[in-house]
Scaffold this active site. Structure first.
Site, PDB file in Angstrom:
ATOM      1  N   ASP A 278       0.365 -11.315  -9.712  1.00 33.05           N
ATOM      2  CA  ASP A 278       1.266 -10.158  -9.705  1.00 33.05           C
ATOM      3  C   ASP A 278       0.691  -9.071 -10.607  1.00 33.05           C
ATOM      4  O   ASP A 278      -0.054  -9.347 -11.543  1.00 33.05           O
ATOM      5  CB  ASP A 278       2.662 -10.568 -10.194  1.00 33.05           C
TER       6      ASP A 278
ATOM      7  N   ASP B  77      -3.764  -6.667  -9.208  1.00 34.40           N
ATOM      8  CA  ASP B  77      -3.294  -5.659  -8.257  1.00 34.40           C
ATOM      9  C   ASP B  77      -3.908  -6.024  -6.909  1.00 34.40           C
ATOM     10  O   ASP B  77      -5.131  -5.956  -6.739  1.00 34.40           O
ATOM     11  CB  ASP B  77      -3.763  -4.265  -8.710  1.00 34.40           C
ATOM     12  N   VAL B  78      -3.062  -6.420  -5.953  1.00 34.70           N
ATOM     13  CA  VAL B  78      -3.613  -6.874  -4.663  1.00 34.70           C
ATOM     14  C   VAL B  78      -4.355  -5.757  -3.926  1.00 34.70           C
ATOM     15  O   VAL B  78      -5.120  -6.026  -2.993  1.00 34.70           O
ATOM     16  CB  VAL B  78      -2.534  -7.497  -3.736  1.00 34.70           C
TER      17      VAL B  78
ATOM     18  N   ASN C 237       2.801 -12.248  -0.050  1.00 35.50           N
ATOM     19  CA  ASN C 237       4.165 -11.715  -0.159  1.00 35.50           C
ATOM     20  C   ASN C 237       4.240 -10.344  -0.827  1.00 35.50           C
ATOM     21  O   ASN C 237       5.195  -9.608  -0.599  1.00 35.50           O
ATOM     22  CB  ASN C 237       4.998 -12.754  -0.942  1.00 35.50           C
TER      23      ASN C 237
ATOM     24  N   TYR D 237       5.936   1.876   5.853  1.00 34.86           N
ATOM     25  CA  TYR D 237       6.523   0.532   5.712  1.00 34.86           C
ATOM     26  C   TYR D 237       6.684  -0.127   7.081  1.00 34.86           C
ATOM     27  O   TYR D 237       6.240  -1.257   7.301  1.00 34.86           O
ATOM     28  CB  TYR D 237       7.866   0.621   4.987  1.00 34.86           C
TER      29      TYR D 237
ATOM     30  N   LYS E 274       4.629  -3.429   8.318  1.00 26.33           N
ATOM     31  CA  LYS E 274       5.378  -4.678   8.525  1.00 26.33           C
ATOM     32  C   LYS E 274       5.291  -5.138   9.979  1.00 26.33           C
ATOM     33  O   LYS E 274       5.335  -6.344  10.267  1.00 26.33           O
ATOM     34  CB  LYS E 274       6.827  -4.505   8.071  1.00 26.33           C
TER      35      LYS E 274
ATOM     36  N   THR F  22      16.733  -7.668  -4.341  1.00 26.02           N
ATOM     37  CA  THR F  22      15.584  -7.906  -5.224  1.00 26.02           C
ATOM     38  C   THR F  22      15.322  -6.629  -6.027  1.00 26.02           C
ATOM     39  O   THR F  22      16.143  -5.717  -6.025  1.00 26.02           O
ATOM     40  CB  THR F  22      14.339  -8.256  -4.393  1.00 26.02           C
TER      41      THR F  22
HETATM   42  N1  NAD Z   1      14.124  -7.238  -0.535  1.00 28.00           N
HETATM   43  C1  NAD Z   1      14.216  -6.882   0.719  1.00 28.00           C
HETATM   44  O1  NAD Z   1      15.253  -6.400   1.180  1.00 28.00           O
HETATM   45  C2  NAD Z   1      13.037  -7.079   1.647  1.00 28.00           C
HETATM   46  C3  NAD Z   1      13.261  -6.986   3.019  1.00 28.00           C
HETATM   47  C4  NAD Z   1      12.195  -7.162   3.883  1.00 28.00           C
HETATM   48  C5  NAD Z   1      10.945  -7.449   3.380  1.00 28.00           C
HETATM   49  N2  NAD Z   1      10.754  -7.525   2.041  1.00 28.00           N
HETATM   50  C6  NAD Z   1       9.392  -7.824   1.564  1.00 28.00           C
HETATM   51  O2  NAD Z   1       9.428  -8.898   0.642  1.00 28.00           O
HETATM   52  C7  NAD Z   1       8.272  -8.836  -0.186  1.00 28.00           C
HETATM   53  C8  NAD Z   1       8.701  -9.057  -1.614  1.00 28.00           C
HETATM   54  O3  NAD Z   1       9.532  -7.980  -2.015  1.00 28.00           O
HETATM   55  P1  NAD Z   1      10.822  -8.155  -2.926  1.00 28.00           P
HETATM   56  O4  NAD Z   1      11.977  -7.631  -2.171  1.00 28.00           O
HETATM   57  O5  NAD Z   1      10.858  -9.512  -3.482  1.00 28.00           O
HETATM   58  O6  NAD Z   1      10.502  -7.049  -4.047  1.00 28.00           O
HETATM   59  P2  NAD Z   1      10.312  -7.140  -5.609  1.00 28.00           P
HETATM   60  O7  NAD Z   1       9.952  -5.743  -5.998  1.00 28.00           O
HETATM   61  O8  NAD Z   1      11.486  -7.789  -6.250  1.00 28.00           O
HETATM   62  O9  NAD Z   1       9.045  -8.081  -5.801  1.00 28.00           O
HETATM   63  C9  NAD Z   1       7.763  -7.651  -5.413  1.00 28.00           C
HETATM   64  C10 NAD Z   1       6.743  -8.195  -6.393  1.00 28.00           C
HETATM   65  O10 NAD Z   1       5.457  -7.739  -5.947  1.00 28.00           O
HETATM   66  C11 NAD Z   1       4.745  -7.260  -7.071  1.00 28.00           C
HETATM   67  N3  NAD Z   1       3.772  -6.261  -6.640  1.00 28.00           N
HETATM   68  C12 NAD Z   1       4.013  -5.014  -6.184  1.00 28.00           C
HETATM   69  N4  NAD Z   1       2.867  -4.381  -5.952  1.00 28.00           N
HETATM   70  C13 NAD Z   1       1.874  -5.258  -6.274  1.00 28.00           C
HETATM   71  C14 NAD Z   1       0.470  -5.178  -6.262  1.00 28.00           C
HETATM   72  N5  NAD Z   1      -0.163  -4.054  -5.893  1.00 28.00           N
HETATM   73  N6  NAD Z   1      -0.241  -6.260  -6.643  1.00 28.00           N
HETATM   74  C15 NAD Z   1       0.384  -7.390  -7.044  1.00 28.00           C
HETATM   75  N7  NAD Z   1       1.717  -7.514  -7.099  1.00 28.00           N
HETATM   76  C16 NAD Z   1       2.452  -6.457  -6.713  1.00 28.00           C
HETATM   77  C17 NAD Z   1       5.808  -6.666  -7.985  1.00 28.00           C
HETATM   78  O11 NAD Z   1       5.362  -6.539  -9.331  1.00 28.00           O
HETATM   79  C18 NAD Z   1       6.935  -7.669  -7.823  1.00 28.00           C
HETATM   80  O12 NAD Z   1       6.839  -8.708  -8.763  1.00 28.00           O
HETATM   81  C19 NAD Z   1       7.615  -7.485   0.084  1.00 28.00           C
HETATM   82  O13 NAD Z   1       6.514  -7.665   0.947  1.00 28.00           O
HETATM   83  C20 NAD Z   1       8.714  -6.711   0.795  1.00 28.00           C
HETATM   84  O14 NAD Z   1       8.224  -5.700   1.632  1.00 28.00           O
HETATM   85  C21 NAD Z   1      11.772  -7.358   1.154  1.00 28.00           C
END
Ligand code: NAD
Length: 279
Positions: free
Chosen positions: A58, A84-85, A111, A184, A188, A219
Site C-alpha cells: 500500500d 505505489d502501484v 485491489n 473510473y 473498471k 470505505t
Molecule cells: N468502496 C466502494 O464503494 C467500491 C465500489 C466498487 C469498487 N471499489 C474498488 O475497491 C478497491 C478498493 O477500494 P476501497 O473502496 O477499499 O477504497 P479505500 O480507499 O478504502 O482503500 C484503497 C486502498 O488502496 C490504497 N492505494 C491507493 N492508491 C494506491 C497506490 N497508487 N498504490 C498502492 N496503494 C494505493 C490506499 O492507500 C488504500 O489503502 C478499489 O479498486 C476500488 O475502485 C470500491
C-alpha cells in the site's frame, strides 16, 4: 483435452466436502495491493484469520502501521511494504521479491484503485472537463497496475501450476454509473475483460483469474465521501437492499475466490452489490 484444473489436482473430488477443507487457506501466501484500508483490508483480515501468510502492499505508511499493530494484537501473521502501484517496476519487483522470500504465491488480490471523481451529471465530471493528468493517473493505477500485477504473479503461478488472481473491478465496470467519472468506468470495465483474457491463457496452468464488482461500500475511497448521508443517499437509491455495503461483506467472496473452493470458477467477475446489477 481435460480441464486444466483437473491436472493440478485441485478439483473438489479430492476434498471431503466439509467447508473447513475446501476453504482452507492455512499456509497460503497471499498478496493484497491497496490492502491497508477498506476492501483490501477486509480481504487481508479474512485470509489471515484463516491462517494465510498475508503481505499488504500500500502507498499509505500510516495505515500500514495501524494494520500491523491490529494484526499483531490479534496474533495474525502480516507483512507490509510501502508501494505505489503506479510505479510498475517497483510493483513487479515487490511481487518477485515475495515469491523469492516465501517460496511461492498462492493468491494475489489486485485491489488497489482510486476513484476518478464525479460522474457525467456534475459540472466537473462532464466529458469536456476531464483533465488529462487525472485520466492518466486513474488508468495507471486502476488498469496498467492491475495488468502488471497479473503479469508478475502469473510467472510464479505458472511455475507452481496453480494459483488464484482476483481483481477488484466495480459495478461501474458492468454498466453505466452516473455518479463516477469517465476514467473510473473505463478502467473498471477494462479489467473485466483483462480477467477473461488472462483466465483463458492461464487455465492450462491451473491458475484461476476472477474479478469482483462491488457496489457502493463504506470505505475510505474518494476521501470516505460515502460516510456523508447526503452523498450516500443517491447511491443507496440504486441498491435493492437499500443500504451501503460494509467492507466485512467482501470476506466470504474473497475466501471463496482465494481458496480451492473456487476451483472451477475462472474468467468471471462476480457482483457484490446488494442487487444493483439486477435492476
Ligand atoms: N468502496 C466502494 O464503494 C467500491 C465500489 C466498487 C469498487 N471499489 C474498488 O475497491 C478497491 C478498493 O477500494 P476501497 O473502496 O477499499 O477504497 P479505500 O480507499 O478504502 O482503500 C484503497 C486502498 O488502496 C490504497 N492505494 C491507493 N492508491 C494506491 C497506490 N497508487 N498504490 C498502492 N496503494 C494505493 C490506499 O492507500 C488504500 O489503502 C478499489 O479498486 C476500488 O475502485 C470500491
Amino acid at each position: 483435452m481435460a480441464p486444466a484444473v483437473a491436472r493440478t489436482g485441485e478439483t473438489m473430488k479430492s476434498a471431503n466436502f466439509s467447508s473447513g477443507d475446501i476453504f482452507d487457506v492455512s499456509g497460503s501466501v497471499v498478496i493484497v495491493t491497496g490492502g491497508a484500508s477498506g476492501l483490501g483490508l477486509s480481504i487481508a483480515e479474512v485470509m489471515a484469520a484463516n491462517d494465510a501468510r498475508v503481505l499488504l502492499l500500500d502507498i499509505d505508511q500510516a495505515r500500514l502501521d495501524e494494520c500491523q499493530a491490529r494484526f499483531r494484537a490479534a496474533r495474525l501473521a502480516l507483512d507490509v511494504a510501502i508501494l505505489d502501484v503506479a510505479d510498475i517496476p517497483a510493483l513487479q519487483g515487490a511481487i518477485h521479491a515475495a515469491a523469492e522470500r516465501y517460496g511461492r504465491i498462492d493468491a494475489v488480490f489486485a485491489n488497489a484503485g482510486i476513484s476518478a471523481g464525479s460522474g457525467p451529471f456534475t459540472e466537473f465530471g462532464q466529458i469536456a472537463n476531464v483533465r488529462e493528468e487525472d485520466w492518466n493517473r486513474v488508468l495507471q493505477i486502476n488498469l496498467t497496475a492491475v495488468f502488471a500485477t497479473i503479469q508478475a504473479a502469473s510467472i510464479h503461478m505458472k511455475r507452481q501450476r496453480g494459483g488464484r488472481i482476483v481483481v477488484t473491478s466495480s459495478v461501474a465496470g458492468l454498466r453505466a454509473e452516473r455518479h463516477v467519472g469517465y476514467a473510473y468506468v473505463a478502467t473498471k470495465a477494462a479489467v473485466v475483460n483483462l480477467v477473461r483474457h488472462a483466465a483463458i491463457e492461464l487455465a492450462e496452468f491451473g491458475v484461476c483469474v476472477n474479478g469482483i464488482a462491488p457496489g457502493p461500500i463504506l470505505t475510505n475511497i474518494a476521501g470516505g465521501k460515502l460516510k456523508d448521508p447526503d452523498i450516500a443517499k443517491p447511491y443507496i437509491a440504486n441498491v435493492p437492499l437499500a443500504r451501503l455495503g460494509d467492507p466485512d461483506e467482501i470476506k466470504g467472496l474473497a475466501l471463496l475466490l482465494g481458496s480451492r473452493a473456487s476451483s472451477f470458477i475462472t474468467g468471471t467477475t462476480i457482483a457484490i452489490d446488494g442487487g444493483m446489477t439486477a435492476w
